[in-house]
Design an enzyme around this catalytic site. Structure first.
Site, PDB file in Angstrom:
ATOM      1  N   SER F  98       5.331 128.961  83.541  1.00 22.46           N
ATOM      2  CA  SER F  98       4.764 129.947  82.623  1.00 22.46           C
ATOM      3  C   SER F  98       5.013 131.396  83.038  1.00 22.46           C
ATOM      4  O   SER F  98       4.698 132.315  82.281  1.00 22.46           O
ATOM      5  CB  SER F  98       3.266 129.695  82.429  1.00 22.46           C
ATOM      6  OG  SER F  98       2.549 130.094  83.551  1.00 22.46           O
ATOM      7  N   LYS F 141      -6.446 132.617  81.045  1.00 20.15           N
ATOM      8  CA  LYS F 141      -5.526 133.728  81.251  1.00 20.15           C
ATOM      9  C   LYS F 141      -5.982 134.968  80.499  1.00 20.15           C
ATOM     10  O   LYS F 141      -5.906 136.097  81.025  1.00 20.15           O
ATOM     11  CB  LYS F 141      -4.113 133.321  80.816  1.00 20.15           C
ATOM     12  CG  LYS F 141      -3.442 132.360  81.811  1.00 20.15           C
ATOM     13  CD  LYS F 141      -2.126 131.806  81.264  1.00 20.15           C
ATOM     14  CE  LYS F 141      -1.401 130.991  82.316  1.00 20.15           C
ATOM     15  NZ  LYS F 141      -0.174 130.337  81.763  1.00 20.15           N
TER      16      LYS F 141
END
Ligand code: CA
Ligand code: CA
Ligand code: CA
Ligand code: CA
Ligand code: CA
Ligand code: CA
Ligand code: CA
Ligand code: CA
Ligand code: CA
Ligand code: CA
Ligand code: CA
Ligand code: CA
Lengths: 199, 199, 199, 199, 199, 199
Positions: F98, F141
């Site tokens: 990611s 996140k």
């Protein structure tokens, strides 16, 4: 199929078929070539590929390095430039020889600048002389291709008997080509140079 | 034999004999040479080869690199170009020294452009000086060659005693050559240059 | 001895002595040098050699790379060409330092074009300065040499006490040279240049 | 001492002291430099050396590569030529940092052509700036040196307290130099250039 | 402090602080650069360094390779010459990122020829852009620095809270600089060029 | 956000978002390019990166090596110079795909000299053709970005459904861009060249 259309819009991407834990799936083989004098060299392989799949990529590249010129694929661009073959998704381990013809097609598309047809998916082991060898999971792969909106599938000639196990509706919906040599694959899957120029 | 005929139609492919879990089998050793200036170099080995079989390929290549010129095989084409030796099927692990003469033959065929005779199969370890050393599984290998339609088999001289264990019908059907030096193998297995030019 | 005569007929092959699970045995160290511009480089080692035996080959090569010129062995041929040392049989694991002088002899024979005497076998560790260091298995090795028809054996000076354990008939039949420096080995084992030219 | 005299007769060999399972022992560090254009490069290490001992050899070489010129050791001969450091016996595993000054001495002897004094043995870790760091096993090492006929021993300054544990007779018989910098080692151990030229 | 004074007398050595099994300790990072054309290249790391500590050395070198010129450290001397970073004692395993600024300082000292101040010790992780990141063991490290006679310590700014746990007597005795960027470290630790010239 | 502002003040640093054992966190990807002729080459990766994350860095670099010129990122500076990608903290293991777009952004910033906007953080896998592929941990996140004072977040288009699970207050506070191609990421995250020149 919107996804394969987007994915294969640029040269260097081919649509493959794989067997996963949850049936079959479509996968994309992406190839890139570093610009000259940007510091790379050799073959870079990513996508958590296992040993057999890494060897498939080496076979695909060697096939083009030795046979490319006679087939009309320019290979002189490969000197001193890194070739990278990636198979998303990056964190999913993958293995096996059945992406061989897909890797060959992605690399041939990259070298020629001819995009791969978005409606075509393929599966098949490739030998160093370009023979297409049989693979497993024909039924799951054809079902997955159909689900993904693929209309044309390239299968190894020697997998013809496996078509009996595929639902008739799926076989009807798909145009299935049985191939024995990777040259047939390249003829069927790559858009003609003129179409590419217009793209 | 349709398969070995198709497989060995191009220079660089030789037919070998192997012992597998299920008796003997025919295998094909494929060799390719990258075009000049396509970015490869060295020896690439694929087909899930074990340590001993990888060493056989190195021996075969070194034999030709040192003895090739005196035997009439041009080796100057090897500088700065990748040699690739592959043994399908890509996912099947293989090991042992008995493909040594088959690898030497495939590489000599590649270098000379002379195709290997389609009716010939072979098995034998090769040493660095070209001696043909004995191998195992003679009976299973001859049975497999016969089943596959092969008519000529090359065996190590030192395996002569093992022929006693082979069914007479198989021995009769096959033309069996006992060889002590790989030069005999190359003489017997490679088509003459003129035939190759005509191919 | 027919076998060592055949094996050592070409320069680059020397006859060694080894201890195996079944007593002693004769082994052959084969060395080859790739023709110039055939794409190889460095030292290739095959024959399922263990770490210690691989190091012996490196020591033998370094000895000749540094001392070769003063001993009359041309080493300028080594630049940019692959040296390959192989010890058949290819599938049998081998290890230990006692083939050191045999490897040095095979390489010196290769560089000079002087064949190794077919009636000579040898065993001994070699140091980087050419000292011959003692090894094990003297009795089994001498018995094996005798069985194989060898008539001259080179042993490390420091193994002299081990000769007491060897049957007198074997000691009588063999010409045994005790050597302290590998230069003595090369003097005794290599045929003179004129003989080689005539060969 | 006959053995160290023979061993160190040529430049590139230095006598070290080691602790083994059976007390202390003398060991010889041998260094060689390949002739120019013989295909080698880099540092080759043999003798079944462990990680720490391999690092010692790299430190010794880097010390000379960076400080050699100011100390009068020519290092331009190192370009494109393989340096080999070997510690016999080839099959005996060895490890630890205490051969550091011995390795530096062997390499400095090799570069200068000045042989190492046959009556000198040494032990001590060396740092990258040439500091001599303390080691273990002083008592066993001095006993071994004495047994082997060595008359001069070089020890790290920081090991001075360990001399108390050494039998007085051994300390008396040996000339022991306590050193803090490897330059002192080189001054004490290498024969003067004139002596070397006469050798 | 006699030891750090001796150790850092030459350019290329910096004093660090480490946590060991027995509290804190002073360590020395040594860096050397091979003379031109002595056969080395790349970064050599010794001292039984763990993965993280090896990465610290790579970061320190890359920082100087990219930022060196704008900070006044000449880096053109790095082409084709081996850089070696060693952390004695050679047999003691070491790991962790906290030697980052010490490694950067040793390398900057080496490149500039400016010795590191003998009274300065330091600890801190360094990032690729030169940020100084916090480390552990502040108390043990300051006690060790004090014991070793160090008078000035460089610590990461973000470790300021850890100073509360350090005995007031130690904090008083030491001049402690909290640093956020490695440029501050280099300014504080390296002797001015003029002093170096006079040294 | 003071930290990302400091960190991204120089070209070559981009702010990413990661999932850790303790929820989400901000991370910084740092990239550097060695000055010409300073002895480095290739791609150096540090920060205890796992296999998948190392592959992400290779994909990011290959993307720029092949597509950089057409996107206006100069890549000729990459020849014969080492590229280093580091992700602090140095001792914390990291893995996963990611950070792909963050790595691409850091490298593009480095090549162009255009700093990354300090108020922007991002997460997303990148394919070799620049497709942005979905990632996990969207909620953690975004919370981490908000906590760190980030005001703009770049997320993969295909993660849009995951926004439902994010607290409305966080979504309101953040400017969230859903991106399908890494070119959108570069347009949004890199400061215009003029701003960079003024920086
Ligand atoms: Ca595998
Ligand atoms: Ca159909
Ligand atoms: Ca094996
Ligand atoms: Ca017959
Ligand atoms: Ca071993
Ligand atoms: Ca006799
Ligand atoms: Ca170790
Ligand atoms: Ca004394
Ligand atoms: Ca680790
Ligand atoms: Ca103070
Ligand atoms: Ca992994
Ligand atoms: Ca918002």
């Amino acid at each position: 199929t919107p996804e394969s259309a987007e994915r294969t819009a640029v040269p260097g991407v081919a649509t493959g078929l794989a067997v996963t834990g949850a049936g079959g799936d479509v996968l994309f083989v992406e190839a890139s070539l570093a610009e000259r004098d940007t510091g790379g060299a050799g073959l870079v392989l990513t996508g958590q590929l296992g040993d057999v799949m890494k060897e498939s990529a080496q076979i695909a590249l060697s096939y083009l390095r030795s046979r490319g010129p006679e087939l009309g694929f320019p290979v002189d661009g490969l000197a001193d430039r890194a070739v990278h073959v990636h198979v998303p998704a990056g964190a999913v381990p993958k293995d096996g020889p059945s992406a061989g013809i897909t890797m060959t097609t992605a690399l041939a598309s990259l070298l020629s600048g001819r995009p791969v047809r978005a409606d075509v998916a393929m599966t098949g082991e490739v030998s160093l002389t370009g023979r297409v060898l049989p693979i497993g999971g024909v039924k799951q792969k054809l079902l997955a291709a159909h689900r993904a909106g693929i209309t044309t599938v390239l299968l190894p000639q020697r997998n013809e008997p496996d078509l009996d196990g595929v639902p008739e509706s799926v076989r009807e919906a798909l145009e299935i080509h049985l191939v024995g040599d990777v040259r047939e694959v390249l003829d069927l899957a790559l858009q003609p140079a003129t179409a590419a120029a217009a793209a």
